[in-house]
Design a protein around this motif. Structure first.
Motif, PDB file in Angstrom:
ATOM      1  N   ARG A 117     -13.436  40.186  83.336  1.00 10.99           N
ATOM      2  CA  ARG A 117     -12.691  39.124  84.008  1.00 10.99           C
ATOM      3  C   ARG A 117     -13.631  37.968  84.351  1.00 10.99           C
ATOM      4  O   ARG A 117     -14.831  38.159  84.541  1.00 10.99           O
ATOM      5  CB  ARG A 117     -12.044  39.638  85.298  1.00 10.99           C
ATOM      6  N   VAL A 119     -13.549  33.900  86.514  1.00 14.88           N
ATOM      7  CA  VAL A 119     -12.803  32.955  87.334  1.00 14.88           C
ATOM      8  C   VAL A 119     -13.080  31.559  86.795  1.00 14.88           C
ATOM      9  O   VAL A 119     -14.239  31.164  86.624  1.00 14.88           O
ATOM     10  CB  VAL A 119     -13.209  33.063  88.823  1.00 14.88           C
ATOM     11  N   ASP A 140      -8.027  33.553  87.590  1.00 15.92           N
ATOM     12  CA  ASP A 140      -8.716  34.777  87.165  1.00 15.92           C
ATOM     13  C   ASP A 140      -8.124  35.196  85.818  1.00 15.92           C
ATOM     14  O   ASP A 140      -6.926  35.473  85.725  1.00 15.92           O
ATOM     15  CB  ASP A 140      -8.510  35.877  88.218  1.00 15.92           C
ATOM     16  N   SER A 142      -9.032  37.232  81.758  1.00 16.59           N
ATOM     17  CA  SER A 142      -9.947  38.069  80.975  1.00 16.59           C
ATOM     18  C   SER A 142     -10.658  37.202  79.934  1.00 16.59           C
ATOM     19  O   SER A 142     -10.188  36.113  79.578  1.00 16.59           O
ATOM     20  CB  SER A 142      -9.170  39.190  80.271  1.00 16.59           C
TER      21      SER A 142
END
Length: 151
Positions: A117, A119, A140, A142
């Protein structure tokens, strides 16, 4: 002295003439075929795969109303295609291709995982027309999703 051709048969003179004529025609055809194959010009060599590729690229490019350029080098043979390759132009999104290749190489090496993940911050965004710049600060997502949004 022996004759060059001696034919003994009971088939008769008329049939003998027909048989000899057939032999003469066969010899003449064989001689013609041999002389044609020996003295004929060799068939032109088929086009090289890189020449075929260049022709296909040019055909596609003629259907596009844009400035374009391409450079291709065969790593096996060292042969090159360079069409407007030295022309100056904006790269636009083409930079994404080597970035995607490098990311997936790192995935293959186990250095990155597409499920990881991240941000997205406003400071990560760059000028352009892609969808990532329109998304909210702090999103957020992947690595897989970020890569898909690059395409």
């Amino acid at each position: 002295m022996r004759p060059f051709l001696s034919v003994r048969s009971s088939i008769g003179v008329k049939n003998m003439k027909s048989a000899l004529l057939t032999i003469v025609i066969a010899v003449a055809l064989t001689t013609t075929a041999l002389s044609t194959s020996v003295f004929a010009q060799p068939a032109p060599a088929p086009p090289k795969p890189l020449d075929l590729l260049k022709g296909r690229i040019e055909t596609i490019a003629h259907g596009v109303s844009a400035d374009w350029g391409i450079y291709v080098k065969s790593l096996d043979t060292g042969e090159e295609i360079a069409i407007h390759a030295d022309s100056v132009m904006d790269t636009m999104s083409t930079i994404k291709i080597p970035l995607l290749v490098d990311v997936y190489r790192q995935v293959d090496l186990g250095k990155l995982n597409t499920a990881d993940r991240m941000v997205l911050h406003t400071s990560d965004k760059r000028f352009g027309t892609g969808v990532l710049r329109t998304l909210d600060n702090g999103l957020d997502l992947s690595l897989h999703d970020a890569l898909m949004l690059m395409i």
